[in-house]
Every structure is written in C-alpha cells, then in structure tokens.
Motif scaffolding. Structure first.
Motif, PDB file in Angstrom:
ATOM      1  N   MET A 304       0.773  -1.136   0.146  1.00 21.94           N
ATOM      2  CA  MET A 304       0.008   0.018  -0.054  1.00 21.94           C
ATOM      3  C   MET A 304       1.009   1.286   0.151  1.00 21.94           C
ATOM      4  O   MET A 304       1.688   1.505   0.870  1.00 21.94           O
ATOM      5  N   ALA A 305       0.553   2.143  -0.893  1.00 22.08           N
ATOM      6  CA  ALA A 305       1.600   3.264  -1.084  1.00 22.08           C
ATOM      7  C   ALA A 305       0.645   4.576  -1.264  1.00 22.08           C
ATOM      8  O   ALA A 305      -0.407   4.553  -1.616  1.00 22.08           O
ATOM      9  N   LEU A 306       1.421   5.726  -0.812  1.00 20.93           N
ATOM     10  CA  LEU A 306       0.564   7.013  -0.844  1.00 20.93           C
ATOM     11  C   LEU A 306       1.497   7.965  -1.899  1.00 20.93           C
ATOM     12  O   LEU A 306       2.789   7.874  -1.616  1.00 20.93           O
ATOM     13  N   ASP A 307       1.128   8.619  -2.672  1.00 22.01           N
ATOM     14  CA  ASP A 307       1.591   9.781  -3.556  1.00 22.01           C
ATOM     15  C   ASP A 307       0.737  11.160  -2.904  1.00 22.01           C
ATOM     16  O   ASP A 307      -0.061  11.325  -3.594  1.00 22.01           O
ATOM     17  N   LEU A 308       1.690  11.959  -2.213  1.00 24.56           N
ATOM     18  CA  LEU A 308       0.970  13.026  -1.555  1.00 24.56           C
ATOM     19  C   LEU A 308       1.631  14.201  -2.449  1.00 24.56           C
ATOM     20  O   LEU A 308       2.792  14.172  -2.787  1.00 24.56           O
ATOM     21  N   TYR A 309       0.755  15.195  -2.774  1.00 19.66           N
ATOM     22  CA  TYR A 309       1.236  16.421  -3.479  1.00 19.66           C
ATOM     23  C   TYR A 309       1.358  15.555  -5.195  1.00 19.66           C
ATOM     24  O   TYR A 309       2.225  15.826  -5.624  1.00 19.66           O
ATOM     25  N   CYS A 310       0.421  14.891  -5.575  1.00 16.58           N
ATOM     26  CA  CYS A 310       0.652  14.075  -6.514  1.00 16.58           C
ATOM     27  C   CYS A 310       0.653  14.551  -7.965  1.00 16.58           C
ATOM     28  O   CYS A 310       1.138  13.821  -9.017  1.00 16.58           O
ATOM     29  N   GLY A 311       0.224  15.832  -8.368  1.00 15.52           N
ATOM     30  CA  GLY A 311       0.271  16.390  -9.371  1.00 15.52           C
ATOM     31  C   GLY A 311      -0.331  15.572 -10.477  1.00 15.52           C
ATOM     32  O   GLY A 311      -1.536  15.192 -10.300  1.00 15.52           O
ATOM     33  N   ALA A 312      -0.020  15.468 -11.616  1.00 12.20           N
ATOM     34  CA  ALA A 312      -0.584  14.690 -12.955  1.00 12.20           C
ATOM     35  C   ALA A 312      -0.433  13.118 -12.528  1.00 12.20           C
ATOM     36  O   ALA A 312      -0.835  12.248 -13.255  1.00 12.20           O
ATOM     37  N   GLY A 313       0.001  12.683 -11.535  1.00 10.51           N
ATOM     38  CA  GLY A 313       0.042  11.168 -11.018  1.00 10.51           C
ATOM     39  C   GLY A 313       1.434  10.500 -11.349  1.00 10.51           C
ATOM     40  O   GLY A 313       1.416   9.131 -11.511  1.00 10.51           O
ATOM     41  N   LEU A 314       2.190  10.967 -11.537  1.00  3.68           N
ATOM     42  CA  LEU A 314       3.859  10.562 -12.045  1.00  3.68           C
ATOM     43  C   LEU A 314       3.978   9.494 -11.247  1.00  3.68           C
ATOM     44  O   LEU A 314       4.267   8.209 -11.622  1.00  3.68           O
ATOM     45  N   PHE A 315       4.383   9.689  -9.937  1.00  7.87           N
ATOM     46  CA  PHE A 315       4.961   8.799  -8.965  1.00  7.87           C
ATOM     47  C   PHE A 315       3.665   7.847  -8.489  1.00  7.87           C
ATOM     48  O   PHE A 315       4.133   6.576  -8.287  1.00  7.87           O
ATOM     49  N   ALA A 316       2.427   8.153  -8.566  1.00  2.52           N
ATOM     50  CA  ALA A 316       1.427   7.066  -8.427  1.00  2.52           C
ATOM     51  C   ALA A 316       1.393   6.291  -9.350  1.00  2.52           C
ATOM     52  O   ALA A 316       1.188   5.240  -9.100  1.00  2.52           O
ATOM     53  N   GLY A 317       1.500   6.398 -10.525  1.00  2.00           N
ATOM     54  CA  GLY A 317       1.602   5.574 -11.710  1.00  2.00           C
ATOM     55  C   GLY A 317       2.825   4.546 -11.608  1.00  2.00           C
ATOM     56  O   GLY A 317       2.700   3.370 -11.861  1.00  2.00           O
TER      57      GLY A 317
END
Length: 454
Positions: A304-317
């Motif tokens: 389970m991961a969080l991407d905070l201040y994720c913008g267009a989703g680069l790190f989330a993807g």
C-alpha cells in the motif's frame, strides 16, 4: 522575511556602494559580504573570494541586512566566466543566478548551500543525511563553459505595458524584455513568443512536451481586455481564446492552440498535463526523479503506497505499476486541474484512487492508518510539521521526499527525525542549470528502535 519595517522613517541606502570582500555562498543565489561597518550584505552576481563594488538594491539604515548587486568585479574568481546571456546581470532578468559561474562551480555552490541548510536546519552533516556531497548534472547538461543547456520546457513570459514578452527582474514585478531565453528548449524558442507583441495580454505560458513537438500556449489577458486572435510563427493549430473557468482559487486562463494539454512521456507511459498543471520543467527531470524514487523505495508486490502532492500522477503511476494488482495507491493533490489529469492518466489502474484537496485536510479523512510506502513532493514551502507527523504515524517502511528547496527539505527532515525517521540516503540533482535551484530526493526509514506507528 522582510528586511525592513515599512513604517520606518530610516534613510534608504539604495544606491549606496561598498567595496567588499565576498565570503561564502548563501541560500538564495547570492553570496555574503560585510560592509566596512560590519553590516551583512547579500550580494548577487558575484562568487566567493572575489572583491567587488557592491551597490545596494534593498535596505535602509535600520535594516538587519542589505541586498546588493556586484556592479564591478575588482578581483575575479577563477570560477568566473562571461555571462553567456545578454540579459543576465545587475538590474536585468532575475531568472538565472549563476550565468557568471562555470558549470562545475554552479553545482559546487549548490552543494555548499544544501550542506549548510542540512547542518543549520536539520542538524545533519552530509554523511548523516546519506549524501556524498555531489550535485549530479542531468544527461546532456555537462557542457563546456560558455555553453548553455536549453533545458527548460516550460516558460512563463510576462508582458510589459508595450506588449513585449520578457521575464521578471529580480525581486520585482518589472519586466525585462528578451529576444530569446537561452535556457528555453528549442521547441519553446521556435514558437517566436519573444518576436511578436502581445497587446492586452498580461502573460504567456508555453509548455513543450519532451521529445516531441506537442506544445501548448496559454494566454492570460489583462483585466477588462478581450483576447485577440493569435497567429504564431510556427505551424501549430491556433484557435480563438477559450476561457477555462478556474475553481478552488485557481486563476482563470485563456488558451490558444488546439487543446489545453500536452502529452509527456516518462517511465514508459504517456501523461496528460493540462495548462496550469505541474510537470517538471527540465526535459530529463521526470525520468531521473522516478528512477531515483523507485530505486530508493524498492516497491514490492501487494504493498500500500501514498503519493502526496501527486500532481498529474507521475509517482502514483510508477508505484501502481510496481505494487501490482494486489497493491493499492492513494494520491492526494490540491489542484483540481491536476486531479482531473491524474485520474485520466491512472484510469487503467483499478487499485489507484486520487483525492482532491490539501494533504493536511484530506489525509486524516481517508481512514488510512497504515501504509508501506510514501512519496511526497510538496511545494517550495515544504510539508510542515503537521503533515510530517501524520506521515510518520503511518509506519511506512520507507518514505521518499522530493524537494525543490533545500531549506524546506532540511526543516522537514528535522520534523521526521522528531517523529522517528532518519535519512537512508539523499541525492541532489542540478535540474535548473544557471539558476540557484536544485532538486533533491531523500529516502527515509524508521530509526533503529523508534516506534513510528501512532
């Protein structure tokens, strides 16, 4: 922080000149000197070890310190070179701080600033922060002195009263008209923004996708002005301005060009980034940062991961791709435009969701009490103690902090230490050549014996 009390009746020292010996570099694109009376002087357009004639640009007799420009170099540093850009220098464009320094010296100066901020604000030596002291150039940027890397794929031009495009002067709203910005990517320059006039326009924003001719031009009209029909110097699809009504405090903008977004490529995927949305300005930045973050986090299937201040989703993807179908990712982003982009970009990941709002407000409402990995890429001001404390309470095995300001990074590292996290390693990247700025990636983990879950 203001240098003076606006109600003070003390005499202004603006224009006063001092012959000074220049000391160490300081955060902010200047070096420290002292007047003959011992007052601190922050001097731009100089280098450590030089002797210069410094002219005060801000400050009064009761100011705690003064700001100044080096208007004449009396004894030059071996690291000095003639500024390649004709708009760099005292009273001119404020965008580039180190045009007068050799590329290697620029990176060394940035490293000295980062080391000092770590010591002063985080209580960490470079070794304790897991940093070897180097500031890494991006691929293609290691050029000989006198050559300028054209790295900047996003440029915000200000327009003066005569309709001329330019850039802001240092700490000023005044516009320095330019015929060409040397650090702008060729795909930006060839649009000819600087070679035409812009009556009735307050600003022109250009975004050029890396590695293609996918570009977007966004116009902001002056209050009460109508948007003109625009013809650019290159064959791009041009349309009459269409208003995009911003919500959530975002400034309404007008656009010309066929669509209101560009498509970027990074980490093997295509990313839609709308006008006003955030994407790294350096052509190599997205790929470099994703690689550094993923190497540091070593995501595992099912996490389970969080991407905070994720913008267009680069790190989330990138996280979603690596934790797999058994894993899950939550992104949080304040900008509504960026959230729309992130949801579009991540639509093929069923176990990813993106929430709109500030991290401080949204994270406590998610109901999430535990996470394996966290990425945070906060704005220049940093995350702050409240957000850091909440992140630490999730008990993540690793946290990746992406920072564009060394002072904010150091302050937040101190907060993490208070909450039981310590740096595993830190890397620094020169993703803003010719300027004072740099980008850092810090990987943190629970300190030995620390209890982070709350």
């Amino acid at each position: 922080m203001a240098t003076e009390d606006p109600t003070s009746k003390a005499a202004s020292l603006v224009g006063q000149e001092y012959e000074v010996e220049v000391g160490s570099v300081a955060h902010g694109g200047h070096c420290v000197a002292r007047t003959p009376e011992g007052r601190v002087l922050f001097v731009r357009h100089t280098l450590p070890g030089e002797r210069v004639l410094a002219r005060v640009t801000e400050g009064r007799e009761d100011s705690r310190y003064l700001r100044a420009d080096a208007v004449r170099v009396l004894t030059a540093s071996k690291d000095r070179v003639p500024a390649p850009c004709p708009y760099a220098g005292p009273g001119k464009c404020g965008g580039c701080d180190w045009q007068h320094a050799k590329p290697g010296a620029q990176r060394r100066l940035k490293g000295e600033v980062l080391a000092e901020q770590l010591r002063a604000l985080a209580g960490l030596t470079p070794e304790e922060a897991g940093w070897d002291g180097t500031v890494e150039p991006a691929p293609g940027d290691k050029l000989p002195p006198g050559e300028v890397p054209a790295w900047r794929t996003r440029v915000q031009y200000a327009i003066d009263e005569e309709g001329r495009a330019g850039l802001r002067r240092h700490r000023s709203h005044e516009v320095e008209p330019v015929e060409r910005c040397l650090i702008a990517a060729e795909t930006v320059t060839e649009l000819g923004i600087e070679r035409r006039t812009w009556p009735g326009i307050a600003g022109v924003e250009v975004a050029a996708a890396t590695g293609s001719h996918d570009r977007m031009v966004v116009l902001t009209p002056r209050p009460g002005e109508r948007l003109p029909l625009v013809e650019l110097d290159r064959p791009v699809s041009v349309m009459r301005g269409e208003e995009s009504r911003g919500r959530g405090g975002e400034t309404p903008v007008h656009r010309v060009h066929g669509r209101a977004f560009v498509r970027e490529r990074a980490d093997g995927r295509t990313w839609r980034v709308s006008g006003g949305g955030f994407w790294q300005g350096h052509r190599e930045a997205a790929g470099l940062l994703v690689d550094a973050v993923m190497r540091g986090l070593t995501p595992r299937k099912g996490e389970m991961a969080l991407d905070l201040y994720c913008g267009a989703g680069l790190f989330a993807g990138a996280l979603a791709d690596r934790v797999g179908e058994a894993g899950a990712v939550l992104g949080i982003e304040a900008s509504q435009r960026a959230v729309v982009d992130a949801r579009h970009n991540l639509a093929d990941f069923p176990r990813v969701r993106v929430e709109q709002g500030t991290v401080a407000r949204v994270l406590p409402k998610t109901g999430i009490t535990q996470a394996d990995l966290v990425v945070l890429d906060p704005p220049r001001a940093g995350a702050g103690r409240e957000v850091v404390t909440r992140i630490a309470g999730l008990g993540a095995r690793r946290v990746a902090y992406v920072a564009c300001d060394p002072a904010a990074l150091a302050r937040d590292l101190a907060h993490f230490r208070e909450s039981g996290y310590e740096p595993r390693f830190l890397r620094a990247f020169d993703l803003f050549p010719m300027t004072q700025h740099l980008e850092c990636v810090a990987i943190l983990q629970p300190a030995r014996g620390a209890s982070t879950a709350q």
